[in-house]
Scaffold this active site. Structure first.
Site, PDB file in Angstrom:
ATOM      1  N   SER A 181       0.799  -1.224   0.000  1.00  0.00           N
ATOM      2  CA  SER A 181       0.000   0.000   0.000  1.00  0.00           C
ATOM      3  C   SER A 181       0.830   1.272   0.000  1.00  0.00           C
ATOM      4  O   SER A 181       0.338   2.315  -0.400  1.00  0.00           O
ATOM      5  CB  SER A 181      -0.966   0.002   1.177  1.00  0.00           C
ATOM      6  OG  SER A 181      -0.318  -0.323   2.379  1.00  0.00           O
ATOM      7  N   HIS A 209      -5.394  -3.640  -2.373  1.00  0.00           N
ATOM      8  CA  HIS A 209      -5.230  -2.648  -3.446  1.00  0.00           C
ATOM      9  C   HIS A 209      -5.284  -3.275  -4.830  1.00  0.00           C
ATOM     10  O   HIS A 209      -5.208  -2.557  -5.829  1.00  0.00           O
ATOM     11  CB  HIS A 209      -3.897  -1.911  -3.286  1.00  0.00           C
ATOM     12  CG  HIS A 209      -3.847  -1.079  -2.060  1.00  0.00           C
ATOM     13  ND1 HIS A 209      -4.415   0.172  -1.976  1.00  0.00           N
ATOM     14  CD2 HIS A 209      -3.338  -1.337  -0.836  1.00  0.00           C
ATOM     15  CE1 HIS A 209      -4.232   0.663  -0.769  1.00  0.00           C
ATOM     16  NE2 HIS A 209      -3.589  -0.235  -0.050  1.00  0.00           N
ATOM     17  N   LYS A 240     -12.042  -0.127  -1.340  1.00  0.00           N
ATOM     18  CA  LYS A 240     -11.178   0.575  -2.292  1.00  0.00           C
ATOM     19  C   LYS A 240     -11.789   0.520  -3.694  1.00  0.00           C
ATOM     20  O   LYS A 240     -12.727   1.243  -3.964  1.00  0.00           O
ATOM     21  CB  LYS A 240      -9.753   0.031  -2.177  1.00  0.00           C
ATOM     22  CG  LYS A 240      -9.177   0.505  -0.832  1.00  0.00           C
ATOM     23  CD  LYS A 240      -7.892  -0.096  -0.404  1.00  0.00           C
ATOM     24  CE  LYS A 240      -7.505   0.535   0.934  1.00  0.00           C
ATOM     25  NZ  LYS A 240      -6.702  -0.315   1.767  1.00  0.00           N
TER      26      LYS A 240
END
Ligand SMILES: *Cc1c(COP(=O)(O)O)cnc(C)c1O
Length: 386
Positions: A181, A209, A240
């Site tokens: 990240s 992610h 996300k």
């Protein structure tokens, strides 16, 4: 007056002197494009809404329909009465999307990580983590009360040295982010899978992610590397690229049954609101039906990384849509961020403890919603600040 908390003021003062004090900005407007931060219109490069779905009307419509039927709260933890048909729909859709037997949805990715690690290992076991793993994985390792070892970022030789001494433990678990990240780089998953096989360790990966962005079908880096049969436990987030909030675990049915019985953050927290589950289920359908979003994002990210490197910025090992500009000292990061903000470009400064000392950076999060013009303005602002 009560004085027992005065130490806090001293500590806060100390953080301020070190350039490490954080505060919150008020954002209005959609994620990932142009929004208002503290009342000022800016291009937002500090959002994890990677596919531009957080403001998508189809997610809002799905949430609205669930809201009308079930209201805002789920009322209880999933094992009591909080598990609704929307939660079940979402888990089925996740399992189909990820091509696994089963899925479990938690209130956050943080809860999914902490709960899963601590349910898989305990006293008498060994858990091994990459040094740059997300705080929630590290916290899970600590909470598990297993013996906890850390290897330097992506250092497979160091990992193997730890594994060689793992046979005196009952069970061994390796945990890693797939796409890191802060660095935006990839874990060496083929080597990790090989070492896990060789030393009979469980391998748990966090695709926070990567879900929705990487891999032919958007399932993440495990799919990208073709390792779906070799990674026992995959964790992801709905917060996300999927534009909602929540975390999930996918794997075998027995894994999910075990977590339902043993993952404390799952058992002892109220289930996510049904409208969120409905919106996340809609987001998964969009990830499947609109692959152009992730393709566009990855192309833009490749171009931006090349451009930044040519300009002389240190982007570390980034290989993705997360691109750090490493500047070193924390105050350099805050000064650069302020310069960009004056030019209408928001890129968040990242300082210790989120990154190691001396590694402060500005972290650019590119999303599919950024236009060529947004990226050009970022480049111009960086050239002017440079
Ligand atoms: C953001 C993140 C999480 C936490 O997910 P939330 O759903 O925001 O709680 C976990 N792991 C990694 C690697 C992350 O980047």
């Amino acid at each position: 007056m009560c004085t027992v908390l005065h130490w806090i003021d001293e500590e806060l003062q100390r953080l301020a002197t070190q350039g490490l004090l954080r505060s919150r900005r008020i954002r209005t407007g959609p994620q990932g494009t142009v929004c208002n931060i503290d009342g000022k219109p800016v291009i937002n490069f500090g959002s994890n809404d990677y596919l531009g779905l957080a403001g998508d009307p189809r997610l809002a419509a799905a949430a609205r329909a669930a809201l009308r039927r079930e209201g805002t709260g789920s009322g209880a933890s999933p094992l009591v009465s909080g598990y609704s048909r929307y939660h079940r729909l979402l888990e089925r859709r996740l399992a189909a999307f990820e091509a696994t037997e089963a899925a479990l949805v938690c209130v956050s990715g943080y809860a999914a990580n902490v709960g899963t690690v601590a349910a898989l290992v305990g006293p008498g076991d060994l858990v091994i983590s990459d040094a740059h793993n997300h705080a929630s994985l590290l916290d899970g390792c600590r909470l598990s009360r297993a013996d906890f070892r850390v290897y330097p970022h992506c250092d497979m030789e160091a990992l193997e040295r730890l594994l060689r001494r793992s046979d005196r433990y009952r069970r061994c678990l390796i945990v890693t982010d797939t796409l890191f990240s802060m660095d935006g780089d990839f874990a060496p998953l083929p080597e990790l899978a090989h070492l896990a096989d060789r030393y009979q360790a469980m391998l748990l990966v966090d695709e926070a992610h990567a879900t929705g962005v990487l891999g032919q079908d958007g399932r993440g880096l495990v799919e990208f590397f073709g390792l779906e049969d070799r990674v026992a436990v995959r964790i992801g987030t709905l917060s996300k690229a999927l534009g909602c909030v929540g975390g999930f675990v996918v794997g075998s049915k027995s894994l999910v049954d075990w977590l339902v019985n043993r993952a404390r953050p799952y058992i002892f927290s109220t289930a996510m609101p049904p409208p969120v589950a409905a919106a996340a289920a809609a987001a998964i359908s969009i990830v499947r039906s609109e692959p152009q979003r992730r393709r566009h994002l990855l192309q833009q990210a490749d171009l931006l990384r090349q451009q930044l490197s040519r300009m002389g910025w240190n982007i570390g090992r980034s290989a993705s849509h997360i691109i750090p500009l490493v500047v070193g000292a924390p105050h350099r990061a805050t000064v650069l961020a302020a310069q960009l903000l004056r030019r209408g470009v928001f890129v968040p400064p990242i300082r210790p403890p989120a990154v190691p000392e001396g590694q402060s950076c500005l972290r650019i999060s590119l999303t599919a919603a950024h236009s060529d013009d947004h990226v050009a303005q970022l480049i111009d602002a960086l050239a002017a600040a440079g």
